[in-house]
Write an enzyme that holds these catalytic residues in place. Structure first.
Site: not given
Length: 425
Positions: A95, A171-172, A248
């Site tokens: 992202t 980020t995942d 996360k």
């Protein structure tokens, strides 16, 4: 009037004026993305449409053309001042390196490292940057080969004189990649993973603050693999997380990343750039550069649930998997029905690490009879290591040795800060 996808238009409806870029739209309708980052849709026969510019690109800043818009073109200017620390930005996608694809209306990974520097000009005041694209994928498409290619590129940049590395990443699965590089590389300089929860064209994007704080860490004395992301939902500071202790913890909040079973290494004040540290860390130049690639992809995580059929383990044993991580309950337990299959895995020379679904805390399979039986069957206690980190550690260890006993011995050691020292027994 004539307009096409990507054009900047003005729409008038009931005395209200809207301006934006034309997105993919259904027949008879027009959808625009406005400067605010929000979309608006209209029935074409109920509005007045005026074409303002052809094929423009929305930017985050106020520089450029009409209302923060500029013509699409490749940036060619020098990206930073001379005499500053030399930092390499390695872009993998995600992202932070994404924008709206106006062909589909979806967010896609298509920014290069130079695009990031152009979009966030404050970075040029911090370091002399070199950009390099390693991949342009969303992080769910990363795998063990991707980790090794990324690690190789990081090592090449350090050998070429980079005084710090920034890796832009989705980020995942960022915690998996950060853990992988933590095991593969002993580094004399900071290796900083950074991402954003919200894409650059959204008004609530966290990309600029995260990237600026990451740059501060990249020129700092913290010579470890770390993750730098928002510490709160406000734009006040970022946290610096050790690459083997971070997870996360929320799908969309800007402060989604948290250190688990450890304090963060420190924080970066966004307004001042000041770094405060809370725990010990490896200093710049303390270690010589070492690169130990090699990852065994045939490893998996199995989550125990009440009543789960233990023959699920048979699938992995019978299909050539070389190691397993089990997310057990509480202190690290599975049903007594699973114990014969754990023994079967041990007999097949397949290491099995047991972790906890609780995440916080340390497992201990010596408290209850079931746990003691698991240990007798060959289960390896993961201590307070996160399940994801345990999986990456298992893949790396099995990529370093063919010997079962050697692998088990390594898996019980703290190799890269993944196991916190137990202060009480």
């Amino acid at each position: 009037m004539e307009f096409k996808q990507g054009d900047w238009v003005r729409i008038e409806k009931n005395g209200t004026v809207y301006e934006g870029k034309v997105m993919p739209s259904m027949e008879g309708y027009i959808t625009i993305k406005m400067k605010s980052g929000y979309n608006a849709g209209f029935s074409i026969d109920k509005v007045r449409i005026t074409l303002l510019e052809n094929n423009v690109e929305i930017t985050n800043g106020s520089n450029g053309g009409r209302n923060g818009v500029k013509e699409s073109k490749k940036a060619t200017e020098k990206v930073s001042k001379p005499g500053l620390p030399k930092i390499a930005i390695l872009s993998t996608g995600g992202t932070i390196a994404s924008k709206i694809d106006y062909r589909t209306g979806a967010v896609s990974s298509q920014f290069t490292a130079d695009d990031i520097l152009t979009a966030i000009p404050e970075l040029k005041e911090i370091a002399d940057f070199k950009g390099r694209v390693i991949s342009s994928i969303l992080s769910e498409n990363m795998d063990s080969d991707s980790w090794q290619n990324l690690a190789k590129a990081v090592v090449e940049e350090i050998e070429a004189g980079a005084e710090g590395i920034i890796v832009t990443h989705g980020t995942d699965t960022m915690m998996y990649s950060a853990a992988a590089l933590s095991f593969m590389i002993e580094t004399p300089v900071p290796i900083v993973f950074v991402g954003s929860q919200r894409s650059a064209d959204r008004p609530s994007s966290d990309n600029a603050m995260n990237a600026i704080c990451a740059a501060r860490v990249a020129i700092s004395d913290i010579a470890e693999v770390v993750v730098v992301m928002h510490g709160t939902t406000s734009d006040d500071f970022c946290e610096i997380h050790r690459g083997t202790k971070v997870r996360k913890m929320h799908t969309s909040r800007r402060d989604a990343f948290k250190s688990v079973n450890s304090l963060p290494i420190g924080t970066v004040d966004y307004s001042t750039g000041e770094i405060k540290t809370f725990i010990d860390y490896t200093r710049r130049g303390e270690k010589a550069l070492k690169f130990k690639p090699g990852m065994e992809p045939k490893c998996a995580i199995v989550k125990f649930t009440p009543g789960a059929d233990p023959t699920v383990l048979d699938y992995y044993i019978s299909n050539g998997y070389r190691g397993l991580v089990i997310e057990g309950t509480g202190l690290g337990h599975v049903s007594t029905k699973w114990i014969p299959l754990l023994q079967k895995a041990g007999d097949a020379k397949m290491p099995v690490i047991v972790t906890s679904q609780c995440l916080n805390g340390r497992i201990c399979d010596r408290v209850y009879d079931t746990g003691r039986d698991m240990l007798k069957a060959g289960a390896i206690e993961g201590e307070d290591t996160l399940p994801e980190t345990s999986l990456v550690k298992l893949m790396w260890v099995l990529g370093q040795t063919e010997g079962f006993e050697k692998a088990v011995s390594m898996l019980r050691e703290d190799l890269s800060g993944e196991i916190t020292e137990c202060t009480h027994k």
